[in-house]
Design a protein around this motif. Structure first.
Motif, PDB file in Angstrom:
ATOM      1  N   ALA A  44      -9.467  71.270 -23.012  1.00  0.00           N
ATOM      2  CA  ALA A  44      -8.047  71.000 -23.215  1.00  0.00           C
ATOM      3  C   ALA A  44      -7.705  71.510 -24.614  1.00  0.00           C
ATOM      4  O   ALA A  44      -8.587  71.940 -25.358  1.00  0.00           O
ATOM      5  CB  ALA A  44      -7.738  69.511 -23.093  1.00  0.00           C
ATOM      6  N   TYR A  45      -6.423  71.499 -24.965  1.00  0.00           N
ATOM      7  CA  TYR A  45      -6.083  71.960 -26.308  1.00  0.00           C
ATOM      8  C   TYR A  45      -4.758  71.382 -26.775  1.00  0.00           C
ATOM      9  O   TYR A  45      -3.875  71.060 -25.972  1.00  0.00           O
ATOM     10  CB  TYR A  45      -6.043  73.492 -26.369  1.00  0.00           C
ATOM     11  N   LEU A  46      -4.682  71.206 -28.095  1.00  0.00           N
ATOM     12  CA  LEU A  46      -3.409  70.918 -28.747  1.00  0.00           C
ATOM     13  C   LEU A  46      -2.753  72.258 -29.052  1.00  0.00           C
ATOM     14  O   LEU A  46      -3.386  73.137 -29.648  1.00  0.00           O
ATOM     15  CB  LEU A  46      -3.631  70.146 -30.048  1.00  0.00           C
ATOM     16  N   ALA A  47      -1.499  72.395 -28.665  1.00  0.00           N
ATOM     17  CA  ALA A  47      -0.827  73.679 -28.862  1.00  0.00           C
ATOM     18  C   ALA A  47      -0.508  73.948 -30.324  1.00  0.00           C
ATOM     19  O   ALA A  47      -0.492  75.098 -30.765  1.00  0.00           O
ATOM     20  CB  ALA A  47       0.451  73.730 -28.014  1.00  0.00           C
ATOM     21  N   ASP A  48      -0.256  72.859 -31.097  1.00  0.00           N
ATOM     22  CA  ASP A  48       0.192  73.059 -32.470  1.00  0.00           C
ATOM     23  C   ASP A  48      -0.214  71.855 -33.322  1.00  0.00           C
ATOM     24  O   ASP A  48       0.269  70.752 -33.065  1.00  0.00           O
ATOM     25  CB  ASP A  48       1.713  73.232 -32.486  1.00  0.00           C
ATOM     26  N   LEU A  50      -3.173  74.778 -33.202  1.00  0.00           N
ATOM     27  CA  LEU A  50      -4.048  75.129 -32.099  1.00  0.00           C
ATOM     28  C   LEU A  50      -5.450  74.551 -32.315  1.00  0.00           C
ATOM     29  O   LEU A  50      -6.153  74.924 -33.255  1.00  0.00           O
ATOM     30  CB  LEU A  50      -4.123  76.652 -31.956  1.00  0.00           C
ATOM     31  N   THR A  51      -5.833  73.624 -31.451  1.00  0.00           N
ATOM     32  CA  THR A  51      -7.107  72.920 -31.562  1.00  0.00           C
ATOM     33  C   THR A  51      -7.704  72.776 -30.175  1.00  0.00           C
ATOM     34  O   THR A  51      -7.061  72.224 -29.273  1.00  0.00           O
ATOM     35  CB  THR A  51      -6.904  71.526 -32.187  1.00  0.00           C
ATOM     36  N   LEU A  52      -8.914  73.267 -29.982  1.00  0.00           N
ATOM     37  CA  LEU A  52      -9.596  73.135 -28.699  1.00  0.00           C
ATOM     38  C   LEU A  52     -10.303  71.790 -28.641  1.00  0.00           C
ATOM     39  O   LEU A  52     -10.873  71.318 -29.626  1.00  0.00           O
ATOM     40  CB  LEU A  52     -10.618  74.258 -28.513  1.00  0.00           C
ATOM     41  N   LEU A  53     -10.284  71.178 -27.464  1.00  0.00           N
ATOM     42  CA  LEU A  53     -10.892  69.870 -27.245  1.00  0.00           C
ATOM     43  C   LEU A  53     -11.820  69.971 -26.043  1.00  0.00           C
ATOM     44  O   LEU A  53     -11.394  70.357 -24.956  1.00  0.00           O
ATOM     45  CB  LEU A  53      -9.812  68.817 -26.992  1.00  0.00           C
ATOM     46  N   LEU A  54     -13.079  69.620 -26.242  1.00  0.00           N
ATOM     47  CA  LEU A  54     -14.072  69.753 -25.190  1.00  0.00           C
ATOM     48  C   LEU A  54     -14.719  68.411 -24.894  1.00  0.00           C
ATOM     49  O   LEU A  54     -14.899  67.578 -25.787  1.00  0.00           O
ATOM     50  CB  LEU A  54     -15.156  70.757 -25.583  1.00  0.00           C
ATOM     51  N   ARG A  55     -15.096  68.223 -23.641  1.00  0.00           N
ATOM     52  CA  ARG A  55     -15.849  67.042 -23.220  1.00  0.00           C
ATOM     53  C   ARG A  55     -16.670  67.425 -22.001  1.00  0.00           C
ATOM     54  O   ARG A  55     -16.356  68.387 -21.292  1.00  0.00           O
ATOM     55  CB  ARG A  55     -14.920  65.872 -22.890  1.00  0.00           C
ATOM     56  N   ASP A  56     -17.723  66.664 -21.748  1.00  0.00           N
ATOM     57  CA  ASP A  56     -18.483  66.890 -20.532  1.00  0.00           C
ATOM     58  C   ASP A  56     -17.737  66.263 -19.369  1.00  0.00           C
ATOM     59  O   ASP A  56     -17.128  65.205 -19.502  1.00  0.00           O
ATOM     60  CB  ASP A  56     -19.897  66.331 -20.665  1.00  0.00           C
ATOM     61  N   ASP A  57     -17.763  66.936 -18.223  1.00  0.00           N
ATOM     62  CA  ASP A  57     -17.015  66.518 -17.043  1.00  0.00           C
ATOM     63  C   ASP A  57     -17.987  66.057 -15.966  1.00  0.00           C
ATOM     64  O   ASP A  57     -18.686  66.863 -15.355  1.00  0.00           O
ATOM     65  CB  ASP A  57     -16.159  67.688 -16.535  1.00  0.00           C
ATOM     66  N   ALA A  58     -18.037  64.759 -15.749  1.00  0.00           N
ATOM     67  CA  ALA A  58     -18.984  64.192 -14.780  1.00  0.00           C
ATOM     68  C   ALA A  58     -18.712  64.674 -13.363  1.00  0.00           C
ATOM     69  O   ALA A  58     -19.619  64.687 -12.513  1.00  0.00           O
ATOM     70  CB  ALA A  58     -18.931  62.663 -14.838  1.00  0.00           C
ATOM     71  N   ASP A  59     -17.468  65.077 -13.074  1.00  0.00           N
ATOM     72  CA  ASP A  59     -17.116  65.544 -11.730  1.00  0.00           C
ATOM     73  C   ASP A  59     -17.510  66.998 -11.505  1.00  0.00           C
ATOM     74  O   ASP A  59     -17.374  67.505 -10.391  1.00  0.00           O
ATOM     75  CB  ASP A  59     -15.616  65.377 -11.490  1.00  0.00           C
ATOM     76  N   ALA A 110     -14.033  58.684 -28.572  1.00  0.00           N
ATOM     77  CA  ALA A 110     -12.829  59.379 -28.114  1.00  0.00           C
ATOM     78  C   ALA A 110     -13.100  59.987 -26.742  1.00  0.00           C
ATOM     79  O   ALA A 110     -14.251  60.212 -26.355  1.00  0.00           O
ATOM     80  CB  ALA A 110     -12.426  60.467 -29.106  1.00  0.00           C
ATOM     81  N   THR A 111     -12.040  60.265 -26.007  1.00  0.00           N
ATOM     82  CA  THR A 111     -12.190  60.882 -24.684  1.00  0.00           C
ATOM     83  C   THR A 111     -12.849  62.250 -24.803  1.00  0.00           C
ATOM     84  O   THR A 111     -13.782  62.577 -24.066  1.00  0.00           O
ATOM     85  CB  THR A 111     -10.819  61.014 -24.006  1.00  0.00           C
ATOM     86  N   HIS A 112     -12.346  63.052 -25.720  1.00  0.00           N
ATOM     87  CA  HIS A 112     -12.947  64.355 -25.982  1.00  0.00           C
ATOM     88  C   HIS A 112     -14.044  64.193 -27.032  1.00  0.00           C
ATOM     89  O   HIS A 112     -13.939  63.370 -27.938  1.00  0.00           O
ATOM     90  CB  HIS A 112     -11.878  65.344 -26.439  1.00  0.00           C
ATOM     91  N   GLN A 117     -10.842  73.348 -34.488  1.00  0.00           N
ATOM     92  CA  GLN A 117      -9.512  73.561 -35.042  1.00  0.00           C
ATOM     93  C   GLN A 117      -9.367  75.038 -35.394  1.00  0.00           C
ATOM     94  O   GLN A 117      -9.973  75.526 -36.344  1.00  0.00           O
ATOM     95  CB  GLN A 117      -9.306  72.685 -36.284  1.00  0.00           C
ATOM     96  N   LEU A 118      -8.551  75.745 -34.624  1.00  0.00           N
ATOM     97  CA  LEU A 118      -8.392  77.187 -34.799  1.00  0.00           C
ATOM     98  C   LEU A 118      -7.250  77.536 -35.746  1.00  0.00           C
ATOM     99  O   LEU A 118      -7.194  78.663 -36.249  1.00  0.00           O
ATOM    100  CB  LEU A 118      -8.162  77.865 -33.445  1.00  0.00           C
ATOM    101  N   GLU A 119      -6.345  76.616 -35.954  1.00  0.00           N
ATOM    102  CA  GLU A 119      -5.240  76.804 -36.901  1.00  0.00           C
ATOM    103  C   GLU A 119      -5.141  75.592 -37.819  1.00  0.00           C
ATOM    104  O   GLU A 119      -5.333  74.458 -37.368  1.00  0.00           O
ATOM    105  CB  GLU A 119      -3.901  76.992 -36.165  1.00  0.00           C
ATOM    106  N   ALA A 120      -4.839  75.827 -39.065  1.00  0.00           N
ATOM    107  CA  ALA A 120      -4.642  74.734 -40.013  1.00  0.00           C
ATOM    108  C   ALA A 120      -3.198  74.248 -39.943  1.00  0.00           C
ATOM    109  O   ALA A 120      -2.282  75.057 -39.752  1.00  0.00           O
ATOM    110  CB  ALA A 120      -4.968  75.195 -41.426  1.00  0.00           C
TER     111      ALA A 120
END
Length: 218
Positions: A44-48, A50-59, A110-112, A117-120
């Motif tokens: 998932a990601y925050l648009a502004d 720009l920050t990528l968010l990763l988690r393991d997906d049990a499904d 946290a969930t993620h 963080q790709l942008e400051a």
């Protein structure tokens, strides 16, 4: 001229996104998260900013993490996640690829579990005073940081900026320690909470502890 030390590539602790859309994750980070070869990774990601968010997906519905060591590599291998569609649809319009030296930020409780963080954020800074508070637009919400005279972070928070700064200005301990505050506007409550988590985790990873006024006042 002083000696220049060469650090082996396999000991690199930074993340990297290449021009084809492959995300390379360092072995120590993956090991700390217990992400193995074949783990499904939800992105998932925050648009502004720009920050990528990763988690393991049990499904098992996420991207597949690849961690194959070479025949002579006895160390834990770094991981690769291929997300070409996301790269072409989102990243290329926002950042120049390849993108190197991305700090992995491990998130606790946290969930993620991992943030990149790709942008400051572009902070707006004000004096920590009623006059500075009045410069904040009415209704502004987002994340904020309280800073000392050397602009070192003393507290990280989120919420309605004007209200939160007003509360802190009533605290004599804050008044004696804080010189400035800066804020970054975000409209969505979930975005504010997630980005606050990212900022706190990043600070704790760098300093080995939370900001002093977060520790004392929760």
């Amino acid at each position: 001229m002083p000696l220049l030390h060469v650090i082996p590539r396999q000991k690199d602790s930074a993340c990297y996104i290449n021009s084809e859309g492959r995300l390379f994750l360092p072995a120590p980070t993956l090991d700390s998260l217990k992400w193995k070869h074949g783990t499904a990774i939800a992105l998932a990601y925050l648009a502004d900013p720009l920050t990528l968010l990763l988690r393991d997906d049990a499904d098992g519905n996420g991207f597949t993490l690849m961690r194959r060591a070479g025949p002579t590599n006895t160390q834990s291998p770094r991981g690769v996640v291929t997300c070409t569609g996301f790269t072409n649809g989102v990243l290329r319009s926002r950042v120049a690829l390849p993108l190197r030296n991305i700090k992995p930020i491990v998130l606790k409780n946290a969930t993620h579990k991992l943030a990149l963080q790709l942008e400051a954020p572009t902070w707006t800074r004000e004096e920590f005073s009623q006059a500075g508070r009045q410069n904040v637009p009415p209704g502004a919400k987002g994340v904020y940081q309280l800073l000392d005279a050397n602009e070192q972070v003393l507290r990280i928070g989120e919420g309605a900026i004007n209200s939160r700064i007003g509360q802190h200005l009533k605290n004599s301990e804050f008044i004696s320690a804080v010189r400035y505050f800066r804020y970054y506007s975000l409209a969505d409550k979930e975005e504010m909470q997630i980005f606050e988590q990212v900022l706190l985790a990043n600070y704790e990873m760098s300093a080995g502890k939370l900001p002093v006024l977060n520790t004392l006042h929760g």
